[in-house]
Every structure is written in structure tokens, then in C-alpha cells.
Design an enzyme around this catalytic site. Structure first.
Site, mmCIF file in Angstrom:
data_model
loop_
_atom_site.group_PDB
_atom_site.id
_atom_site.type_symbol
_atom_site.label_atom_id
_atom_site.label_comp_id
_atom_site.label_asym_id
_atom_site.label_seq_id
_atom_site.Cartn_x
_atom_site.Cartn_y
_atom_site.Cartn_z
ATOM 1 N N ASP A 195 6.513 2.328 14.591
ATOM 2 C CA ASP A 195 5.428 1.544 15.191
ATOM 3 C C ASP A 195 5.617 1.292 16.680
ATOM 4 O O ASP A 195 5.064 0.316 17.215
ATOM 5 C CB ASP A 195 5.285 0.203 14.459
ATOM 6 C CG ASP A 195 4.465 0.330 13.185
ATOM 7 O OD1 ASP A 195 3.297 0.740 13.284
ATOM 8 O OD2 ASP A 195 4.994 0.036 12.106
ATOM 9 N N GLU A 219 -2.504 4.232 10.317
ATOM 10 C CA GLU A 219 -2.044 3.328 9.250
ATOM 11 C C GLU A 219 -3.164 2.408 8.805
ATOM 12 O O GLU A 219 -3.286 1.286 9.261
ATOM 13 C CB GLU A 219 -0.836 2.516 9.723
ATOM 14 C CG GLU A 219 -0.163 1.776 8.588
ATOM 15 C CD GLU A 219 1.092 1.045 9.006
ATOM 16 O OE1 GLU A 219 1.857 0.644 8.123
ATOM 17 O OE2 GLU A 219 1.307 0.858 10.218
ATOM 18 N N HIS A 235 -4.061 -0.669 4.817
ATOM 19 C CA HIS A 235 -2.881 -1.398 5.277
ATOM 20 C C HIS A 235 -2.734 -2.597 4.341
ATOM 21 O O HIS A 235 -2.832 -2.439 3.118
ATOM 22 C CB HIS A 235 -3.003 -1.778 6.759
ATOM 23 C CG HIS A 235 -1.714 -2.292 7.334
ATOM 24 N ND1 HIS A 235 -1.571 -3.574 7.802
ATOM 25 C CD2 HIS A 235 -0.500 -1.714 7.456
ATOM 26 C CE1 HIS A 235 -0.318 -3.754 8.211
ATOM 27 N NE2 HIS A 235 0.354 -2.644 8.014
#
Length: 396
Positions: free
Chosen positions: A26, A127, A154
């Protein structure tokens, strides 16, 4: 945590030959949150250990040869599509900024070419299905911009799929959700089943004609968290050809950490903060809570326990690694940042994992799965056009 010098030496030697393909990092979101995408303010050419889990020197130290950069955006953002485009732009600019270290990769062949050139293959994964705003045209646009997997949800449901951490609504996938899966197959975009409800996992496996991935999930039988994969789903991976990429997040791998995290999340909400907030304020709240309530510590061995179980259930051809670095507040002891992968490989060597097994875990399985998705896409694009379905036409 100690490993013999021989085990660590063997681990590092193996990673020079078969580097890690990590399924989920991330860093782009961390760069948005910390410096509003000012890449000079977080120059990952140097040590960013005070701020990030990830930088180029530590990726090299960790033996990473390919990275799926998550182009995650929060599901509660009102502008998820443009925010996703900003994340894609961030990855593109990182690759342009560090061309000697990072190589753009769209295909399995690109991954192998990057490895041959000594660079880190850089791929992208979206995501959460909220990033397409119920639009197959937007899905195709993300693919055209280089996104090679999409996590169907998510933490929150989307209109067409249930999340693991939300109240069930669709009962898995709706008709439009199944069409999303089919269109991803036609494109060659991997269907990622991390974060989704078990019902969604099963529906997606029923709908897909290409291998699926779990970009960062572990085994529910080892740690009973809804983000993890039930054994009956792991058992289906050999027939599907897909793979489960074990994650390192303590609250998904250690049962004591599951319980501690529930209390920590309640504390974040009591302070008016999102439970995933990694801002300076959010991290201060985390640290204050931890001082009062010491957190249970996961270790390299904890993660290896998941891999042992997943290998037993799914088989070695269906495993990989997805650390979730810079997307979690805490990491296991020995896997503190992206330099830690040799410790995991050393642990597995000491448990008797062979070099061929570890080569599959780190590199070969991930390359094979992306290549298999490409093969399916070539066949399907020749057989049928892009879907014109809408959520209104299928679920209306």
C-alpha cells in the site's frame, strides 16, 4: 527469533534466483496520506524507515523481484474513481522516477524480463470494486491503464458483492457481480478474493474461467478471522489453478491479535477516527492504546504456520506471499518491513521446505497464474465482445 547463519544464507541465495513476487503493498496510499504524492518528500531511493515499511534499499535487501502496488482508495470516498486514477498516476510516477530499479510490468513475460534485467517488476492491483463505480467501462479503463487485478470488495460491500467485514446483502455475488468476474476474465485481469465474504469467494470460483488470487489473505483454520480463507475454498484452488498469497498482518494471523485489534478499533472509533487511519493523529491514538494494552506479537513462525496449513490443504502450486506493507499499523516480529522476507524463507527452510517448493512460493506460482489469465483472455477476446451489461440491466 533466531535462524542459523546457514539458513539465512541459503534463503538469500534462493531469493537471488527466485525473488519474491509480493501480492500487495500500500505504498501509494501511504504517499497520498503522508505527503500528498510529493515523491521528493518521501524519496524511496533512501531509507524511509521512520515513515514507511517500503523503500528501494529494503526491497533489495528483502529479495523482492516483483511487486503488485495496490492502487487502493477508501470505500467511503465520494470520488473513488478519480482517486483511483491518482493512485495509478502515483505508481506511474514512481516507475518513471526510478527507472534503474523499477520496471513497468503488464504481463508474465514482463515480469521475467524485469527479473532478467535486475529490476523490480511493478504491477498494479485495485483494492475494491468500488473503484469501478458499477461500470464495466471503468473496469476496462483501469485495465487499459495497467491494473492487473481487482479485489472485488474492500471492507465494505459493493452493490454487487459482499465483503467479509460487512453485513451480508447480496448473499455473495449478484448477477452483475458474476458479469464483472466474466469481464475480468475476458480482459485478463485477475479476480482477487481477499477481503470478500466466503459466499463471494465461492460464487466467484463458480463464475470464473480463469485462475483467481487472494492477494493478501491467510488461513481461517489457523486464525479465525473473516478476512481469511476457509479450508473448503483453499481446497478448490487446484482445480481453479489460482493461488493464495499469505499475509503478514498480525490481526489476520494471530488469534490473540484478532481480539486485541477489535478493542483497538473500538478505541479508534471512540476518538472519531476511521479504524484504518494511519495519519500522524491515528498512529498516536494507536500508540497510546498500545501503551495501556500491550499488543500480542506475531512472529515469522506465526506466518509460517499458515503456510504449512495452506500447503497441506491447497498444495504448493497454489501459494504465494502478500505482505500488505504500508497498509497495516503493525507487523510481525522479524517481518517488520520489506527487508524481512529472507527471515520467512529461512524459517521455512528450517521446517524442511525444499528449494523447488520455495521457488514456487516466491516467484513461479505468481508468474504462472498471471500467464494463465492472459491465456484465458486471448481465447475469450477472440470469442466474444466486451460486455455492455449494466447493474440496472442485470440486478435492477
Amino acid at each position: 527469533m533466531t535462524f542459523s547463519p546457514d539458513s539465512l544464507d541459503r534463503a538469500r541465495a534462493l531469493l537471488r534466483e527466485f525473488p519474491v513476487v509480493d501480492g500487495h503493498n500500500d505504498l501509494p496510499w501511504a504517499l497520498r496520506e503522508q505527503v500528498a504524492y510529493d515523491l521528493g518528500a518521501r524519496d524511496i531511493a533512501g531509507d524511509q524507515g521512520a515513515h514507511l515499511h517500503t523503500d528501494l534499499p529494503r526491497l533489495r535487501e528483502g529479495g523482492v523481484g516483483a511487486q503488485y502496488w495496490s492502487v487502493y482508495v477508501r470505500s467511503d470516498l465520494p470520488d473513488a474513481v478519480p482517486a483511483t486514477l491518482e493512485q495509478i498516476d502515483c505508481v506511474t510516477r514512481l516507475i518513471e522516477r526510478y527507472p534503474a530499479e523499477l520496471a513497468p510490468a503488464l504481463t508474465a513475460a514482463d515480469m521475467e524480463a524485469a527479473r532478467a534485467s535486475g529490476r523490480i517488476a511493478s504491477l498494479m492491483g485495485a483494492e475494491g470494486g468500488h473503484s469501478i463505480a458499477n461500470s464495466l467501462g471503468t473496469l476496462r479503463g483501469l485495465y487499459a491503464l495497467g491494473v492487473r487485478y481487482m479485489t472485488l470488495t474492500h471492507n465494505d460491500n459493493v452493490d454487487w458483492a459482499d465483503s467479509a467485514t460487512d453485513e451480508p446483502k447480496a448473499g455473495g455475488l449478484t448477477a452483475f457481480g458474476r458479469e464483472v468476474v466474466r469481464e475480468m476474465n475476458r480482459l485478463g485481469m485477475l479476480v482477487d478474493l481477499s477481503h470478500v465474504a466466503a459466499t463471494t469467494m465461492r460464487d466467484a470460483l463458480d463464475a470464473t474461467s480463469a485462475p483467481v488470487i487472494f492477494s493478501h489473505s491467510s488461513a481461517r483454520a489457523v486464525c479465525d478471522h473473516p478476512r481469511n480463507i476457509p479450508d473448503d475454498v483453499l481446497e478448490r484452488l487446484p482445480a481453479n489453478g489460482g493461488m493464495a498469497m499469505v499475509t503478514f498482518v498480525p490481526k489476520f494471523v494471530l488469534q490473540a491479535a484478532v481480539d486485541w485489534t477489535a478493542a483497538a478499533d473500538d478505541n479508534m472509533r471512540a476518538h472519531g477516527l476511521h479504524h484504518l487511519d494511519t495519519s500522524a493523529e491515528g498512529m498516536k491514538v494507536h500508540r497510546d492504546f498500545e501503551e495501556r494494552h500491550p499488543r500480542p506479537v506475531a512472529t515469522v513462525s506465526t506466518v509460517a504456520d499458515h503456510l504449512d496449513h495452506m500447503r497441506e490443504v491447497a498444495g504448493i502450486d497454489h501459494l504465494g506471499i502478500g505482505g500488505d506493507y504500508d497498509g497495516t499499523a503493525f507487523t510481525p516480529d522479524g517481518l517488520n518491513d520489506v527487508s524481512g522476507y529472507p527471515n520467512l524463507i529461512a524459517e521455512l527452510l528450517e521446517r524442511g521446505w525444499s528449494k523447488p517448493d520455495l521457488a514456487k512460493l516466491t516467484w513461479q506460482n505468481a508468474v504462472r497464474v498471471l500467464g494463465a489469465a492472459e491465456d484465458v483472455a486471448r481465447e475469450q477476446r477472440a470469442a466474444r465482445p466486451a460486455s455492455h451489461a449494466t447493474i440496472e440491466s442485470l440486478d435492477g
